[in-house]
Design an enzyme around this catalytic site. Structure first.
Site, short mmCIF file in Angstrom:
data_model
loop_
_atom_site.label_atom_id
_atom_site.label_comp_id
_atom_site.label_asym_id
_atom_site.label_seq_id
_atom_site.Cartn_x
_atom_site.Cartn_y
_atom_site.Cartn_z
N GLN A 138 -5.71 -0.41 3.95
CA GLN A 138 -4.95 -0.42 4.96
C GLN A 138 -5.59 0.81 5.85
O GLN A 138 -5.91 2.10 5.20
CB GLN A 138 -3.50 -0.15 4.63
N HIS A 197 8.71 -4.72 8.04
CA HIS A 197 9.59 -3.89 7.22
C HIS A 197 10.67 -3.90 7.91
O HIS A 197 11.08 -3.48 8.97
CB HIS A 197 8.85 -2.43 7.05
N LYS A 243 1.09 -4.17 9.79
CA LYS A 243 2.16 -4.10 9.07
C LYS A 243 3.05 -3.13 10.27
O LYS A 243 2.79 -2.33 10.92
CB LYS A 243 1.99 -3.17 7.91
N CYS A 297 4.01 3.14 10.03
CA CYS A 297 4.08 4.41 9.32
C CYS A 297 4.84 5.37 10.15
O CYS A 297 4.97 5.59 11.35
CB CYS A 297 2.77 5.31 9.13
N ALA A 324 7.56 -2.68 -2.58
CA ALA A 324 7.09 -1.15 -2.57
C ALA A 324 7.95 -0.37 -3.65
O ALA A 324 7.28 -0.09 -4.61
CB ALA A 324 7.43 -0.82 -1.27
N ARG A 325 8.93 0.20 -3.19
CA ARG A 325 9.54 1.15 -4.00
C ARG A 325 10.30 0.34 -5.25
O ARG A 325 10.21 1.04 -6.30
CB ARG A 325 10.82 1.54 -3.34
N THR A 365 1.44 5.27 -0.46
CA THR A 365 0.65 6.53 -0.19
C THR A 365 1.01 7.35 -1.52
O THR A 365 2.08 7.55 -1.90
CB THR A 365 1.23 7.25 1.11
N PRO A 382 1.00 -1.23 0.03
CA PRO A 382 -0.08 0.05 0.16
C PRO A 382 0.93 1.17 0.01
O PRO A 382 1.50 1.53 1.13
CB PRO A 382 -0.69 -0.06 1.21
N ASP A 434 13.41 -3.38 -0.25
CA ASP A 434 14.61 -3.41 -0.96
C ASP A 434 14.48 -4.74 -1.80
O ASP A 434 15.65 -5.29 -2.42
CB ASP A 434 16.10 -3.64 -0.38
#
Length: 691
Positions: free
Chosen positions: A398, A498, A468, A429, A556-557, A346, A344, A533
């Site tokens: 989420q 994470h 998470k 977060c 994610a990224r 942002t 998820p 990563d």
């Protein structure tokens, strides 16, 4: 520089020829043209083939946001900040320029039900005279066989043709639209949360709101004889609304204090007063099940169905705790094992981007983080984050909140109003605005509150609850390994870890060894998902082989920079994608965006905005054919280089002006005075010394 050092050494030598004769070390300037691939990687620099290297531009300081390329001409005058009233007036004036949506759809000025009271323009000819030129290409709705719902206001009006499709097909392809009646109830604080409030009350987590509940019951008892049915009902409703509103205000207040404080506990003095005078009800103390049952019977308060169920469950616990069903045993089953999970994200994890990732191979998608308080206030913009496309076959939402009552009520509301496969609670977060409200990663310092949130939320709905987290709040003080064994017993179906602390952000690589350690400590009924990563299929394979107990990896990224990573993992290959193929992917995103946000001017500019936000990540991708060593690592900083064609060179530019030029290739010219600055610092790389 070495000459200066040598001269200084000679001038300061006072101990004879022996010291003066010492050699002076000269610093050789590092050159990417002469460095080997190993030397570049040691410096966290991308080992790009020498034939694609080029001298850096004269000035790099201007490129920090390079908004000068797209900003309006600057003047020496300081712009005055506009008030909310002024902004509202300007929006009202702007709405008079825009054509009424109903008139645009039907091309009939009499079709609007508001007639002269409508705040939009009904003059079709005047609208056509000032409307911007059409964008080249075909209307995304017409291309999909649907009738365009935007009619005359569509920026692709020239491509419209007679079609038998339905303009309401969008509502069939998307779901979880915000119900206006639900919004009205939330605005007026008349929404009921039967399951959540009953569970919170049984666990003693309603706090000061219990005073209002007791007052409500006493008021109802007193008014039964002195009022008729209608009057008693009105008093009960008003009291209930006041109670909910008071609870929300109390629970949302961020009480300053040490991070170690788990919950606000009652004073001993208050407890003794409550024991002396039981008729006043609970004033914030934590009741156990037996005391709550005795108080209910003693005072003769009306017993609801929810309270009866609570009493039954309490009796079961007293009789034999093994007979009580675990929350997970009542839930729908969901399996994350070996599924490609899009994180998820942002801002950039919007519905069109998730559709794109589904096309490219993602299995699990999740909506952007929504704040619980905003959802309970009925904010339409926050509820829009819960929207789901029909192609998202395994979809979750989420949410993020600070306290058990707000989170559990939102969980019950989402389960009632939306179609989702799981609900994820964000307890990791790192954003300051979230942490300062005791939400997100701030909960890592409050394990008891974490337990209460998960326990209550998982027990009131059948939808699976996942969480998470990060490794810890402070760097070097990991604590998830000590909680992982309990998280499954709280009722969570899965936990995503994470591999960084809140303090680290992205300053270091993810700690996958710690993720493996937590995974091995977890109970067998808890699915553990690793995050951090993952940038190639080799990363995915390594994590799965190093820790077979790991259910899956969240991406994610890596998905933002190269969304085709899902294709690479499924096909087990490095995709040397061309600039033309990347442009086609961007075209798909634009098409999905126009179908979601609209093909009128507002929809086009909204699509452009989110396209530019996405492009602020994609420029970090280095094509496979340009690298001496593959695969690319996510923390590699590229030297100055160029691509295999002009379009590829344009796509790898870190200039916001070049991103705007790419958007103009897909969505036409930007409006006059257009400005853009990325919301996230996506061009930040890990420093070499941080590993």
């Amino acid at each position: 520089m070495s000459d200066v050092i040598a001269e200084h050494a000679v001038d300061t030598s006072v101990e004879g020829d022996a010291k003066a004769a010492l050699p002076v070390q000269s610093t050789k300037q590092f050159s990417v043209y002469e460095a080997t691939s190993e030397e570049l990687i040691e410096r966290s620099m991308a080992p790009i083939k020498k034939e694609f290297l080029c001298p850096p531009p004269p000035s790099r300081s201007v490129k920090q946001n390079d908004a000068a390329d797209v900003r309006a001409p600057q003047s020496g005058l300081v712009q005055e900040k506009k008030s909310k009233r002024q902004l509202k007036r300007e929006r009202r004036e702007q709405s008079t320029i825009n054509l009424c949506p109903q008139v645009a759809r039907t091309e009939d000025v009499d079709s609007c039900q508001y007639k002269d009271k409508c705040r939009f323009n009904h003059d079709i000819e005047a609208f056509k005279a000032q409307k911007a030129d059409d964008i080249e290409g075909q209307c995304p709705f017409v291309a999909s066989g649907m009738k365009c719902a935007y009619g005359l206001s569509c920026r692709f009006l020239g491509s419209h043709r007679d079609i038998t499709g339905n303009s309401d097909d969008k509502e069939k392809s998307e779901m979880n639209f915000f119900n206006k009646e639900t919004q009205r109830l939330l605005w007026k604080n008349k929404m009921t949360f039967t399951n959540a409030d009953a569970k919170l009350k049984s666990l003693g987590l309603l706090g000061h709101a219990k005073k209002s509940n007791a007052a409500e019951e006493i008021t109802a008892e007193k008014t039964q004889n002195g009022m008729n049915g209608t009057q008693a009902t009105e008093v009960a409703v008003d009291s209930a609304v006041s109670s909910e509103h008071t609870s929300e205000m109390i629970q949302d207040v961020d009480i300053p204090g040490p991070l170690e404080t788990e919950e606000v506990r009652p004073m001993k003095k208050a407890k003794s007063e409550d024991q002396k005078n039981s008729k006043t009800g609970d004033v914030g103390g934590v009741y156990d099940g037996v005391k709550l049952e005795e108080e209910t019977k003693k005072n003769g308060y009306p017993t609801s169905k929810a309270n009866v169920e609570d009493e039954d469950s309490i009796k079961i616990v007293e009789t034999d705790s093994s007979l009580k069903l675990h929350p997970r045993e009542k839930k729908k089953l969901i399996d994350f094992r070996d599924k490609l999970y899009l994180a998820p994200l942002t801002t950039v994890g919007n519905l069109p981007f998730r559709r794109l990732c589904k096309v490219l191979g993602a299995d699990v998608t999740c909506g952007e983080m929504a704040m619980c308080t905003n959802l309970l206030q009925g904010q339409a913009s926050e509820w829009a984050l819960l929207r789901r496309h029909s192609s998202e076959d395994l979809f979750g939402v989420q949410i993020c909140g600070s306290y058990p009552d707000t989170v559990s009520r939102v969980v019950e509301l989402i389960d009632r109003e939306c179609t989702v496969d799981f609900i994820d609670i964000n307890m990791g977060c790192p954003i300051d605005m979230v942490v300062n409200k005791s939400a997100g990663s701030a909960l890592l310092n409050k394990p008891l509150r974490m337990k209460n949130i998960v326990e209550v939320s998982s027990s009131i709905v059948e939808t699976p609850i996942t969480i998470k987290v990060r490794t810890a709040f402070f760097e070097g003080k990991n604590r998830i390994d000590s909680l992982i064994a309990d998280i499954g017993n709280w009722g969570a179906t899965a936990v995503t870890i994470h591999g960084r602390s809140r303090q680290q952000r992205y300053s270091k690589s993810a700690d996958w060894d710690y993720i493996y350690q937590c995974t091995k400590n977890a109970t067998t009924n808890l699915q553990v998902i690793g995050n951090g990563d993952v940038y190639s299929y080799l990363d995915w394979n390594k994590h799965k082989s190093d820790c077979p107990e790991l259910s899956s990896c969240m991406i994610a990224r890596g998905a933002l920079i190269k969304p085709w990573i899902f294709t690479e993992i499924k096909e087990q290959r490095h995709w040397d994608i061309t600039s033309g193929e990347r442009l086609n992917i961007m075209k798909d995103f634009v098409r999905f965006g126009l179908q979601h946000w609209g093909s009128d001017t507002k929809g086009v500019e909204t699509t452009r905005h989110f396209l530019l936000e996405w492009l602020s990540y994609t420029f970090r991708y280095i094509p496979v054919g340009l690298l001496d060593v593959i695969p690319q690592q996510i923390n590699w900083r590229p030297p100055s280089y160029f691509g295999r064609d002009d379009l590829e060179t344009l796509m790898m530019s870190e200039s916001a002006g070049d991103w705007v030029r790419i958007s103009e290739m897909l969505l036409g010219k930007v409006p006059e005075g257009f400005t853009f600055a990325p919301k996230h610092k996506s061009n930040a790389y890990d420093r070499a010394e941080n590993g």
